[in-house]
Design a protein around this motif. Structure first.
Motif, PDB file in Angstrom:
ATOM      1  N   GLU A   1     -15.100   6.866  -2.198  1.00 59.14           N
ATOM      2  CA  GLU A   1     -14.278   5.812  -2.775  1.00 59.14           C
ATOM      3  C   GLU A   1     -14.717   4.439  -2.287  1.00 59.14           C
ATOM      4  O   GLU A   1     -14.971   4.233  -1.108  1.00 59.14           O
ATOM      5  CB  GLU A   1     -12.826   6.062  -2.365  1.00 59.14           C
ATOM      6  CG  GLU A   1     -11.836   5.558  -3.363  1.00 59.14           C
ATOM      7  CD  GLU A   1     -10.455   6.106  -3.053  1.00 59.14           C
ATOM      8  OE1 GLU A   1     -10.268   7.334  -3.096  1.00 59.14           O
ATOM      9  OE2 GLU A   1      -9.582   5.280  -2.765  1.00 59.14           O
ATOM     10  N   THR A   2     -14.830   3.527  -3.211  1.00 58.22           N
ATOM     11  CA  THR A   2     -14.929   2.121  -2.837  1.00 58.22           C
ATOM     12  C   THR A   2     -13.702   1.489  -3.475  1.00 58.22           C
ATOM     13  O   THR A   2     -12.600   1.683  -2.991  1.00 58.22           O
ATOM     14  CB  THR A   2     -16.240   1.468  -3.303  1.00 58.22           C
ATOM     15  OG1 THR A   2     -16.391   1.711  -4.697  1.00 58.22           O
ATOM     16  CG2 THR A   2     -17.421   2.016  -2.538  1.00 58.22           C
ATOM     17  N   ILE A   3     -13.889   0.740  -4.571  1.00 60.39           N
ATOM     18  CA  ILE A   3     -12.673   0.298  -5.246  1.00 60.39           C
ATOM     19  C   ILE A   3     -12.191   1.396  -6.172  1.00 60.39           C
ATOM     20  O   ILE A   3     -11.031   1.511  -6.483  1.00 60.39           O
ATOM     21  CB  ILE A   3     -12.907  -1.058  -5.947  1.00 60.39           C
ATOM     22  CG1 ILE A   3     -13.041  -2.098  -4.840  1.00 60.39           C
ATOM     23  CG2 ILE A   3     -11.796  -1.384  -6.955  1.00 60.39           C
ATOM     24  CD1 ILE A   3     -12.936  -3.508  -5.192  1.00 60.39           C
ATOM     25  N   TYR A   4     -13.134   2.233  -6.591  1.00 52.47           N
ATOM     26  CA  TYR A   4     -12.712   3.453  -7.290  1.00 52.47           C
ATOM     27  C   TYR A   4     -13.491   4.618  -6.701  1.00 52.47           C
ATOM     28  O   TYR A   4     -14.407   4.434  -5.895  1.00 52.47           O
ATOM     29  CB  TYR A   4     -12.938   3.307  -8.806  1.00 52.47           C
ATOM     30  CG  TYR A   4     -14.296   3.748  -9.298  1.00 52.47           C
ATOM     31  CD1 TYR A   4     -14.413   4.808 -10.196  1.00 52.47           C
ATOM     32  CD2 TYR A   4     -15.458   3.123  -8.851  1.00 52.47           C
ATOM     33  CE1 TYR A   4     -15.657   5.215 -10.635  1.00 52.47           C
ATOM     34  CE2 TYR A   4     -16.696   3.532  -9.292  1.00 52.47           C
ATOM     35  CZ  TYR A   4     -16.797   4.579 -10.179  1.00 52.47           C
ATOM     36  OH  TYR A   4     -18.019   4.987 -10.627  1.00 52.47           O
TER      37      TYR A   4
ATOM     38  N   LYS B   1      -8.350   4.479   1.212  1.00 53.32           N
ATOM     39  CA  LYS B   1      -9.563   5.268   0.941  1.00 53.32           C
ATOM     40  C   LYS B   1      -9.278   6.755   1.148  1.00 53.32           C
ATOM     41  O   LYS B   1      -9.250   7.259   2.263  1.00 53.32           O
ATOM     42  CB  LYS B   1     -10.714   4.817   1.858  1.00 53.32           C
ATOM     43  CG  LYS B   1     -12.047   5.441   1.467  1.00 53.32           C
ATOM     44  CD  LYS B   1     -13.180   4.935   2.345  1.00 53.32           C
ATOM     45  CE  LYS B   1     -14.478   5.650   1.952  1.00 53.32           C
ATOM     46  NZ  LYS B   1     -15.529   5.465   2.947  1.00 53.32           N
TER      47      LYS B   1
ATOM     48  N   SER C   1       0.818  -1.193   0.000  1.00 56.74           N
ATOM     49  CA  SER C   1       0.000   0.000   0.000  1.00 56.74           C
ATOM     50  C   SER C   1       0.860   1.255   0.000  1.00 56.74           C
ATOM     51  O   SER C   1       1.794   1.375   0.789  1.00 56.74           O
ATOM     52  CB  SER C   1      -0.887  -0.011   1.251  1.00 56.74           C
ATOM     53  OG  SER C   1      -1.363   1.288   1.490  1.00 56.74           O
TER      54      SER C   1
ATOM     55  N   PRO D   1      -8.321  -4.717   3.224  1.00 54.38           N
ATOM     56  CA  PRO D   1      -8.480  -4.398   1.792  1.00 54.38           C
ATOM     57  C   PRO D   1      -7.814  -3.065   1.460  1.00 54.38           C
ATOM     58  O   PRO D   1      -7.930  -2.104   2.222  1.00 54.38           O
ATOM     59  CB  PRO D   1      -9.999  -4.284   1.617  1.00 54.38           C
ATOM     60  CG  PRO D   1     -10.583  -4.982   2.782  1.00 54.38           C
ATOM     61  CD  PRO D   1      -9.603  -4.871   3.900  1.00 54.38           C
ATOM     62  N   GLU D   2      -7.135  -3.087   0.360  1.00 51.70           N
ATOM     63  CA  GLU D   2      -6.382  -1.900  -0.044  1.00 51.70           C
ATOM     64  C   GLU D   2      -7.272  -0.658  -0.178  1.00 51.70           C
ATOM     65  O   GLU D   2      -6.878   0.429   0.189  1.00 51.70           O
ATOM     66  CB  GLU D   2      -5.750  -2.193  -1.405  1.00 51.70           C
ATOM     67  CG  GLU D   2      -4.307  -1.822  -1.470  1.00 51.70           C
ATOM     68  CD  GLU D   2      -3.680  -2.422  -2.701  1.00 51.70           C
ATOM     69  OE1 GLU D   2      -3.071  -1.659  -3.446  1.00 51.70           O
ATOM     70  OE2 GLU D   2      -3.831  -3.644  -2.928  1.00 51.70           O
ATOM     71  N   TYR D   3      -8.485  -0.886  -0.705  1.00 51.98           N
ATOM     72  CA  TYR D   3      -9.315   0.301  -0.948  1.00 51.98           C
ATOM     73  C   TYR D   3      -9.807   0.924   0.342  1.00 51.98           C
ATOM     74  O   TYR D   3     -10.265   2.065   0.346  1.00 51.98           O
ATOM     75  CB  TYR D   3     -10.482  -0.019  -1.901  1.00 51.98           C
ATOM     76  CG  TYR D   3     -11.577  -0.869  -1.312  1.00 51.98           C
ATOM     77  CD1 TYR D   3     -11.493  -2.260  -1.373  1.00 51.98           C
ATOM     78  CD2 TYR D   3     -12.691  -0.302  -0.725  1.00 51.98           C
ATOM     79  CE1 TYR D   3     -12.495  -3.045  -0.839  1.00 51.98           C
ATOM     80  CE2 TYR D   3     -13.704  -1.077  -0.194  1.00 51.98           C
ATOM     81  CZ  TYR D   3     -13.591  -2.454  -0.246  1.00 51.98           C
ATOM     82  OH  TYR D   3     -14.574  -3.235   0.278  1.00 51.98           O
TER      83      TYR D   3
END
Lengths: 481, 125
Positions: free
Chosen positions: A184-187, A179, A115, A173-175
């Motif tokens: 933002e979620t995955i984008y 964040k 990350s 999770p990276e997102y």
């Protein structure tokens, strides 16, 4: 005659006497000889026995010598072998230790590499921890007078704990970790929202054209459209600014957002198409016929991601106290855009904090040898405070060892001064120290260690090594000591 | 005559004294706390065996991989006993050792040298 006879008789007698005497003598001699022979025989026998005993003794001594010299030789050999083995084992141990250390560094590096949010955090926190703990150990001042952490093992323990303190982040999770905006979620869903604004913008244009077609006054309609478009653009700007989450959102701002969100647009397409199974299930919770009137931003059932499984019993067993949100995530558009501070929902925040839970669970699983047994404890306390407001165990001062407190300071200071995080401008040294001072004042960090951190000049030394020249400014530490 | 068996322990070898087959075997390590005490039953059994119960041929198989010096001493006594019995009995002795076990090899050579009249064969594994 008679005289002769007498004489002869006498002579005979004498002769006989002589003979007798001689026989006795012979016999005596013989007897004496026999005795002598017997004695000699006994002596000879004794000699033989003696010689045999001597021989046996000599043989025994020889054997004894042999046994001793063999034993000595073997002992020497065994000792040599033992020494060789010791050298081998020591070398093996050393190489295994090196392998373990490299492996740990690899994990720390991997977390950092995973990350951008963490940058070189896991590699740099140990540097700070080691500097500060050595200083505390060397200090003869209270409250560190009694504190000693000097042995190679103890230092290694803290170093490993520092390297692995964020290992649980591999499960985050990276997102969530990354964040950077509220939607933002995955984008970043601001793009989707902006498209809706575009739709409404065109709808307004169409509405204006329709008005004109219906014979309304052209200039009046144009003026109306201009006002509406301008209003819409302003509303988008308000929303877009809110999305960044730069400042605290007051209640009236939230009210304004809700008002903007209540605008509607018409959806003509089936929004259950093109979805993967899981999302489709969620969207189907509120399927609607098209054309459907949609709110600009909304909280829908589909935005709730339920927590499928959570081992509460285990959570309690580990002594974790942080409250677990009912749902895993809340992706609600309104909920997210109305986050008061930062960009994380309650659920997101827990997910982030859960990295310590994961770190502890992962590290507790490792069979650390006796001399490294505190690694999970040190690593797992870096987000705890001295007043029970930290996580995940809500520890208080008495539960926090000095190495754990050291790590907490190192963790915060590295995060504040880091210049490799995409979501924030690097802070200056003085600004970072100032924030640290607030946290020390609030007992979120150890005030004595904070003072030592300043008085020892560690903050400066670290800054020289790790901060960009433009970050390094003058710090008036006297105000904090 | 009863046979006599001892299981191997960490410090003592497995001992099998078989009067029926005339096979005597010692296998394992020998560094008991009290060597002479430990081997006493074996020595007594052997005396008894050679006095009146010996088979035509007695075979002794010794495979001692590790032994202390008092065990060496005891083995000399043991061979002395065999040496005395050899005139009235046929005794065949195999001293078995791993070729890398130098101590066992040297001990075997010592026995051969000391007991010229005994039939001791050094057998490598």
């Amino acid at each position: 005659m008679s005289d002769d006879r007498e004489r002869r008789k006498a002579e005979r007698a004498e002769r006989r006497e002589k003979e007798r005497a001689s026989t006795t003598n012979d016999r005596r001699e013989e007897e004496s000889n026999q005795e002598e022979n017997k004695l000699v025989g006994e002596i000879d026998e004794l000699k033989i026995t003696f010689n045999m005993t001597i021989d046996k003794l000599a043989k025994d001594i020889k054997r004894q010598d042999k046994i001793m010299s063999r034993a000595d030789k073997r002992q020497r050999k065994e000792y040599d072998e033992l020494q060789d083995r010791l050298v081998e084992v020591t070398a093996l141990q050393e190489s295994q230790k090196k392998l373990m250390d490299s492996f740990i560094e690899l994990i720390a590096g991997a977390i950092d590499a995973k990350s951008k949010y963490t940058g070189g955090h896991c590699i740099r926190v140990p540097e700070l921890s080691m500097m500060l703990v050595k200083e505390a150990s060397n200090s003869d001042e209270e409250p560190f007078k009694e504190f000693k952490l000097e042995s190679e093992d103890e230092l290694r323990e803290l170093n490993i704990a520092s390297l692995l303190h964020d290992c649980g982040k591999v499960t985050t999770p990276e997102y969530i970790v990354d964040k950077a905006t509220k939607l933002e979620t995955i984008y970043n869903r601001i793009h989707e929202v902006r498209t809706r604004f575009e739709v409404i913008h065109r709808d307004l244009t169409i509405e204006a054209l329709e008005k004109k077609l219906a014979g309304e006054d052209v200039s009046t309609v144009d003026a109306w459209l201009e006002v509406e478009h301008k209003k819409l653009v302003e509303e988008y700007e308000i929303l877009a600014i809110a999305n960044v989450g730069g400042e605290y959102m007051k209640d009236e701002s939230k009210e304004k957002i809700r008002e903007i969100a209540s605008r509607t647009w018409v959806r003509n397409f089936d929004d259950t198409l093109g979805l993967a199974h899981e999302e489709k299930q969620r969207v189907l919770l509120e399927k609607s016929e098209t054309p459907a009137v949609e709110q600009l931003l909304s909280d829908k059932k589909r935005h709730i991601i339920e927590r499928e499984y959570f081992d509460y019993e285990e959570y309690e067993r580990f002594g974790f106290k942080t409250k677990v949100p009912e749902n895993l995530y809340d992706l609600g558009e309104l909920t997210n855009i109305c986050i008061s501070a930062g960009t994380l929902t309650y659920e997101d925040r827990f997910k982030i904090q859960e990295h310590v839970v994961m770190s502890i669970k992962m590290l507790e699983q490792l069979p650390f040898p006796e001399n490294l047994k505190n690694v999970p404890l040190y690593a797992g306390s870096h987000h705890e405070t001295l007043i029970g407001t930290g996580y995940p165990r809500q520890l208080s001062a008495e539960d926090m060892s000095i190495p754990a407190r050291v790590m907490a300071i190192a963790d915060v200071f590295e995060a504040l001064t880091a210049s490799d995080r995409p979501y924030k401008e690097p802070k200056t040294l003085s600004a970072s120290v100032k924030i640290l001072s607030f946290m020390a004042k609030d007992k979120h960090l150890d005030p004595d260690l904070f003072k030592l951190f300043l008085s020892s000049g560690i903050y400066k030394e670290y800054a020289k090594d790790r901060l960009k020249p433009e970050q390094i400014d003058e710090v008036d530490i006297s105000q904090y000591l | 005559m009863e046979n006599l068996n001892f299981e191997a322990t960490k410090y003592t070898p497995e001992i099998k004294l078989d009067a029926t087959s005339g096979i005597i075997s010692l296998v394992g390590k020998s560094y008991p706390e009290n060597t002479f005490e430990f081997y006493k039953p074996m020595m007594e059994w052997l005396e008894n065996y050679f006095e009146e119960n010996a088979q035509d041929v007695t075979t002794v198989n010794m495979e001692i991989i590790y032994f202390n010096s008092s065990s060496s001493k005891l083995f000399f006594d043991f061979f002395d006993l065999l040496d005395e019995a050899k005139d009235d009995n046929t005794i065949k002795i195999n001293w078995i050792y791993d070729e890398e076990n130098e101590s066992a090899e040297e001990a075997g050579e010592d026995f051969v040298e000391d007991f010229e009249d005994l039939d001791i064969e050094l057998v490598t594994k």
